[in-house]
Design an enzyme around this catalytic site. Structure first.
Site, PDB file in Angstrom:
ATOM      1  N   ASP A  72      -2.097  -1.130  -3.953  1.00  0.00           N
ATOM      2  CA  ASP A  72      -2.722   0.193  -3.918  1.00  0.00           C
ATOM      3  C   ASP A  72      -2.302   1.006  -5.146  1.00  0.00           C
ATOM      4  O   ASP A  72      -1.122   1.231  -5.374  1.00  0.00           O
ATOM      5  CB  ASP A  72      -2.255   0.893  -2.632  1.00  0.00           C
ATOM      6  CG  ASP A  72      -2.839   2.283  -2.447  1.00  0.00           C
ATOM      7  OD1 ASP A  72      -3.637   2.717  -3.276  1.00  0.00           O
ATOM      8  OD2 ASP A  72      -2.463   2.917  -1.445  1.00  0.00           O
ATOM      9  N   ARG A 105     -12.603   0.751  -3.837  1.00  0.00           N
ATOM     10  CA  ARG A 105     -12.682   1.152  -2.430  1.00  0.00           C
ATOM     11  C   ARG A 105     -13.461   2.458  -2.328  1.00  0.00           C
ATOM     12  O   ARG A 105     -13.282   3.365  -3.136  1.00  0.00           O
ATOM     13  CB  ARG A 105     -11.273   1.339  -1.870  1.00  0.00           C
ATOM     14  CG  ARG A 105     -11.222   2.138  -0.566  1.00  0.00           C
ATOM     15  CD  ARG A 105      -9.817   2.258  -0.033  1.00  0.00           C
ATOM     16  NE  ARG A 105      -9.608   3.500   0.703  1.00  0.00           N
ATOM     17  CZ  ARG A 105      -8.485   3.824   1.342  1.00  0.00           C
ATOM     18  NH1 ARG A 105      -7.472   2.979   1.352  1.00  0.00           N
ATOM     19  NH2 ARG A 105      -8.362   4.988   1.954  1.00  0.00           N
ATOM     20  N   SER A 146      -7.415  -2.242  10.247  1.00  0.00           N
ATOM     21  CA  SER A 146      -6.306  -1.295  10.181  1.00  0.00           C
ATOM     22  C   SER A 146      -5.473  -1.186  11.451  1.00  0.00           C
ATOM     23  O   SER A 146      -6.018  -1.193  12.568  1.00  0.00           O
ATOM     24  CB  SER A 146      -6.854   0.087   9.838  1.00  0.00           C
ATOM     25  OG  SER A 146      -5.826   1.045   9.823  1.00  0.00           O
ATOM     26  N   CYS A 165      -4.564   9.320   3.907  1.00  0.00           N
ATOM     27  CA  CYS A 165      -4.848   8.043   4.561  1.00  0.00           C
ATOM     28  C   CYS A 165      -6.330   7.962   4.896  1.00  0.00           C
ATOM     29  O   CYS A 165      -6.951   8.952   5.311  1.00  0.00           O
ATOM     30  CB  CYS A 165      -4.011   7.924   5.828  1.00  0.00           C
ATOM     31  SG  CYS A 165      -4.456   6.522   6.883  1.00  0.00           S
ATOM     32  N   GLY A 166      -6.910   6.786   4.736  1.00  0.00           N
ATOM     33  CA  GLY A 166      -8.328   6.605   4.992  1.00  0.00           C
ATOM     34  C   GLY A 166      -8.752   6.870   6.415  1.00  0.00           C
ATOM     35  O   GLY A 166      -9.946   6.928   6.708  1.00  0.00           O
ATOM     36  N   GLY A 198       0.786  -1.227   0.000  1.00  0.00           N
ATOM     37  CA  GLY A 198       0.000   0.000   0.000  1.00  0.00           C
ATOM     38  C   GLY A 198       0.815   1.272   0.000  1.00  0.00           C
ATOM     39  O   GLY A 198       2.034   1.279   0.201  1.00  0.00           O
ATOM     40  N   GLY A 199       0.100   2.373  -0.191  1.00  0.00           N
ATOM     41  CA  GLY A 199       0.725   3.690  -0.268  1.00  0.00           C
ATOM     42  C   GLY A 199       1.220   4.215   1.060  1.00  0.00           C
ATOM     43  O   GLY A 199       2.135   5.045   1.097  1.00  0.00           O
ATOM     44  N   ASN A 250     -10.256  -3.628   5.642  1.00  0.00           N
ATOM     45  CA  ASN A 250      -8.982  -3.218   6.227  1.00  0.00           C
ATOM     46  C   ASN A 250      -9.102  -3.254   7.747  1.00  0.00           C
ATOM     47  O   ASN A 250      -9.723  -2.377   8.350  1.00  0.00           O
ATOM     48  CB  ASN A 250      -8.636  -1.808   5.736  1.00  0.00           C
ATOM     49  CG  ASN A 250      -7.411  -1.225   6.419  1.00  0.00           C
ATOM     50  OD1 ASN A 250      -6.660  -1.925   7.087  1.00  0.00           O
ATOM     51  ND2 ASN A 250      -7.203   0.069   6.249  1.00  0.00           N
ATOM     52  N   THR A 266      -3.193  -3.240   6.872  1.00  0.00           N
ATOM     53  CA  THR A 266      -2.512  -2.587   5.746  1.00  0.00           C
ATOM     54  C   THR A 266      -1.011  -2.436   5.944  1.00  0.00           C
ATOM     55  O   THR A 266      -0.213  -3.076   5.268  1.00  0.00           O
ATOM     56  CB  THR A 266      -3.141  -1.212   5.471  1.00  0.00           C
ATOM     57  OG1 THR A 266      -3.339  -0.536   6.723  1.00  0.00           O
ATOM     58  CG2 THR A 266      -4.474  -1.362   4.772  1.00  0.00           C
TER      59      THR A 266
END
Length: 601
Positions: free
Chosen positions: A149, A226, A438, A189-190, A96-97, A436, A475
């Protein structure tokens, strides 16, 4: 070289799509086979590795779906973590990023060069393929598909796909790519505040752009949609009717414009904290709510006075939950409720217009602002908006994912149930779903006065799997594991900073007791025997062999560490194509993939 005819290329594309459909991937596209064929070269690369990874991951997830279980994984930070994961039997890897941002010393706001992610995927792919060459008996286990991602902060998702899939000396082990519905330039970020969504229509176009690029390259890669709508604050447009039910408007005529209030604060040098307070206070003073809720409140007041409107409040809310702004206004007016905008209210107030008791003042333009080149509209985020968006994206994606701001089984069950029902309405196969779990959450935090118990935490992944989630992942978990592992080794009374090499010797003993291949056979782990055999090809035995009498790895043989035989462990682990997940799950893994799905992997 004879060029293939256009009809032949079109037929080739159509066969690829038919194969995907026959395997249960009912994908809706906004482009035609002729458009894909026109973009393909005469010599068309087949990308066998990527397609093998896509079907391998697809097969795993479908079997988990049948069994009511899930694939549980996380994102490694480096190659050593990656190797430990696949040797433990984790069958797929998240990349992921967030980790890419951390590597560049920045927060997860796409603040790194767009090439970074492709370079990491290339490094990890080459590493695992080299490991598979070193350990051919573990080939199926080591070649784990990546769930990657495609960071929307970099403006061009289809170009990023092309770079991702072609960069490096070994073909990337990418089985799936995901793209979120956040706005370019505002991406974060989510689990941060201030998230900005693009319109539903824009996200569908993005998904199709990525699919087009995959189709042009002949890739069967899974596409993951997503949504961040569960905890977003803004949307970049009010033009898509599907977004209308969730856009907020001011219901207090005297509140003034939101943008003006924020601009005045900035001009006088207000801090971010002060601007946040002004933001919250303005929303409270303006009485922001959706149009549907504003009308519902007037209906409740009218019904409390015994006035019949021809529709219950519950029926109205059900209607307004998916109605466009014009449709909602028209319906409200049919019920005797007139909705006035700020401009209308201002003009009519000047002529002392007698507003009826059932009048509604509601204006979404008062609640908007401008930032980073976008006109931003406030939204009522939450599970309803996340469901609506995921349902809209469902036909264009292979896997759906709802990002959450806290762990909630109730939300996951509601979301998964809604998507399954929508898939039945569309006569599609049951959807594949991701979640996720997380590391941004504090998993023992209290929510509404309650926190997850040890039993609930132990069963959390199983419960989400029963709800219909097939892919669950922590993640950037590998980043924190790496950091804490080093910190634990260094610090404390028993740490390296206090005990010197005694701490290292104790670490070795603990690792050996666990049968850690890296510690016990570090040179072999790095591939020394394979490289020596390759270098000696055609020369015979070498007097400069690195595996001779003075090889220090011999010191680990016959010690009193109780270490397991790593070769025996590897042989046992490779009996099946997809071994059990070991410590990552107590659920049994699905049966091996068919040769047609796994190719030679």
């Amino acid at each position: 070289m004879t060029a293939r005819s256009m009809p032949a290329k079109v037929a080739e594309v159509e066969r690829e799509w038919e194969r995907q459909h026959a395997k249960g991937r009912h994908i809706r596209r906004l482009h035609r086979a002729e458009q894909v064929a026109a973009l393909r070269l005469v010599i068309h690369a087949r990308h066998a590795v990527q397609n093998a990874m896509a079907w391998k991951l697809y097969g795993i997830l479908r079997r988990h779906q049948q069994d009511g279980t899930s694939l549980n994984t996380f994102g490694p930070f480096d190659e050593a973590s990656l190797d430990a994961m696949v040797r433990a039997g984790v069958p797929a890897i998240y990349i992921g990023g967030w980790a890419e941002s951390a590597r560049s010393g920045a927060s997860d706001q796409a603040r790194y060069a767009y090439t970074y992610l492709g370079e990491t995927v290339s490094r990890f792919s080459r590493f695992l393929q080299q490991k598979a060459r070193h350990n051919p008996e573990l080939e199926n286990q080591l070649l784990a598909p990546f769930f990657v991602d495609i960071d929307t902060g970099h403006l061009a998702p289809k170009e990023l796909v092309e770079y991702l899939m072609t960069h490096g000396s070994d073909e990337p082990l990418v089985g799936a790519v995901h793209i979120e519905d956040q706005a370019h330039g505002c991406k974060k970020c989510g689990h941060m505040s201030g998230k900005v969504l693009v319109s539903t229509e824009e996200q569908i176009k993005r998904l199709n752009e990525v699919r087009l690029q995959l189709d042009v390259m002949g890739l069967d890669t899974l596409l993951v949609a997503r949504t961040d709508a569960e905890a977003a604050e803004w949307v970049t447009s009010n033009l898509d009717a599907r977004d209308h039910p969730f856009i907020l408007g001011a219901t207090n005529f005297r509140a003034g414009g939101y943008h003006q209030a924020i601009q005045e604060a900035r001009q006088r040098g207000a801090s971010e904290g002060e601007v946040e307070k002004i933001h919250r206070q303005w929303k409270k003073d303006a009485g922001v709510m959706t149009l549907g809720e504003a009308v519902a409140r007037v209906m409740e007041q009218a019904q409390d006075k015994g006035q019949s409107l021809g529709m219950s409040t519950e029926q109205w809310r059900d209607f307004a939950g998916s109605a466009s702004n014009p449709a909602a206004r028209e319906k409200a007016e049919a019920l005797g409720i007139r909705v006035f905008s700020f401009q209308e209210w201002s003009v009519l107030s000047k002529i002392n217009y007698p507003f009826p008791a059932t009048s509604v003042f509601w204006d979404w333009d008062l609640a908007r602002t401008e930032e980073l080149g976008y006109m931003l509209y406030m939204v009522q985020s939450g599970i309803a908006m996340a469901i609506a968006r995921s349902q809209a994206f469902l036909p264009y994606a292979d896997i759906s994912w709802m990002e959450q701001h806290r762990p909630s089984l109730e939300q996951v069950r509601q979301w998964a149930c809604a998507l399954m029902e929508h898939a039945r309405e569309l006569e599609m196969p049951q959807p594949l779903l991701a979640n996720n779990t997380s590391p941004s959450f504090y998993w023992r935090a209290e929510h509404n006065g309650n926190s997850l118990t040890d039993t609930q935490l132990r069963n959390f992944l199983r419960e989400q799997a029963k709800a219909g989630i097939q892919f669950q992942f922590i993640t950037y978990g590998g980043s924190q594991l790496d950091h804490y592992g080093v910190q634990r080794f260094l610090e404390g009374a028993e740490g390296f900073l206090e005990q010197g090499m005694l701490a290292w010797a104790n670490f070795q003993d603990q690792a050996l007791q666990q049968g850690n291949v890296f510690v016990q056979h570090s040179q072999e782990w790095a591939g020394v025997k394979w490289n020596t055999a390759r270098d000696a090809a055609g020369r015979g035995a070498s007097v400069t062999s690195p595996t001779g009498e003075r090889d220090t790895m011999r010191q680990f043989i016959g010690g009193k560490t109780g270490a397991r035989n790593p070769q025996a462990s590897r042989t046992e682990a490779s009996k099946d194509l997809l071994p059990e997940l070991g410590p990552y799950s107590s659920e049994p893994q699905p049966a091996p993939l068919e040769p047609t799905e796994a190719a030679h992997f």
